[in-house]
Enzyme design. Structure first.
Site, short mmCIF file in Angstrom:
data_model
loop_
_atom_site.label_atom_id
_atom_site.label_comp_id
_atom_site.label_asym_id
_atom_site.label_seq_id
_atom_site.Cartn_x
_atom_site.Cartn_y
_atom_site.Cartn_z
N HIS A 121 -10.00 4.71 2.12
CA HIS A 121 -9.01 3.65 1.92
C HIS A 121 -9.46 2.71 0.80
O HIS A 121 -10.65 2.50 0.58
CB HIS A 121 -8.81 2.86 3.21
CG HIS A 121 -7.59 1.99 3.19
ND1 HIS A 121 -7.59 0.75 2.60
CD2 HIS A 121 -6.33 2.18 3.65
CE1 HIS A 121 -6.39 0.21 2.70
NE2 HIS A 121 -5.60 1.06 3.33
N GLU A 174 -1.93 5.55 -2.09
CA GLU A 174 -1.76 4.12 -1.82
C GLU A 174 -2.19 3.32 -3.03
O GLU A 174 -3.37 3.00 -3.19
CB GLU A 174 -2.60 3.74 -0.60
CG GLU A 174 -2.21 4.50 0.66
CD GLU A 174 -2.95 4.00 1.90
OE1 GLU A 174 -4.17 3.76 1.80
OE2 GLU A 174 -2.31 3.84 2.94
#
Length: 210
Positions: free
Chosen positions: A79, A149
């Site tokens: 992430h 993302e």
């Protein structure tokens, strides 16, 4: 908090999910609690991170073995906040992905560019580099979901337009076809993350490669 988790799990399990696979990633402190609330519902809990070793003196880290012991099947790795706040490198993330898969977990592998990289025309360079770092670590791509993302759109209120997101997803499929296999490129789930909401998710989902 447990109170907020109770509320979220309530509407998650009550809703009609059709044939959509739903995975939620609570903070580690609540992972076991959430898994208990969701047991038997069809909704699954994922850890937000794990380390690359099965056990050892790694204070504060968790292992895939611990995640599995809680009854969870998924982990989120790479992430943007792990990369950009905690300094995790492409190489470390690749090692984590390899170990998690070897231990029987399914992996949501995150990639994405920062604002200055987007504005500098380096989006593809960045996401291809990040994906290339772990491509040789994956033996079974059916156990992997790729999550694009863009860092500039996470929690900022800014969202990539459906066209912008689609362009990156399509480029990733072309790259995967050329560097992994056409079969993987066609079958891999690539999800978009970054200020997604109830008001924009349907339009994003109409794009062919999202």
């Amino acid at each position: 908090t447990k109170a907020s988790i109770d509320e979220i799990c309530g509407w998650l399990t009550a809703g009609d999910r059709g044939d959509t696979e739903v995975v939620v990633g609570p903070p580690t402190a609540y992972l076991g609690y959430v898994q208990g609330k969701l047991a038997g519902s069809g909704v699954q809990a994922a850890a937000q991170n794990c380390y690359k070793e099965p056990k050892g003196a790694f204070t504060g880290e968790i292992s895939p073995a611990m995640i599995k012991d809680l009854g969870c099947e998924w982990v989120i790795l790479g992430h943007s906040e792990r990369r950009n706040v905690f300094g995790e490198t492409d190489e470390l993330i690749a090692e984590k992905i390899e170990h998690a898969l070897a231990e029987g977990l399914k992996v949501i592998a995150c990639i994405g560019e920062k604002l200055e990289e987007r504005e500098g025309g380096k989006t593809e360079d960045v996401v291809f580099r990040q994906t290339n770092a772990f491509k040789d670590k994956v033996k079974d791509w059916s156990k992997v979901v790729l999550a694009y993302e863009p860092v500039w759109a996470i929690g900022t209120g800014k969202v990539a337009t459906p066209k912008q997101a689609q362009e990156v997803h399509a480029s990733l499929r072309t790259w995967l076809s050329e560097n992994v296999s056409p079969a993987v490129a066609n079958s891999l789930r690539i999800i978009y993350g970054g200020s997604v909401s109830a008001s924009n998710c349907k339009e994003l989902a109409t794009q062919g490669d999202i």
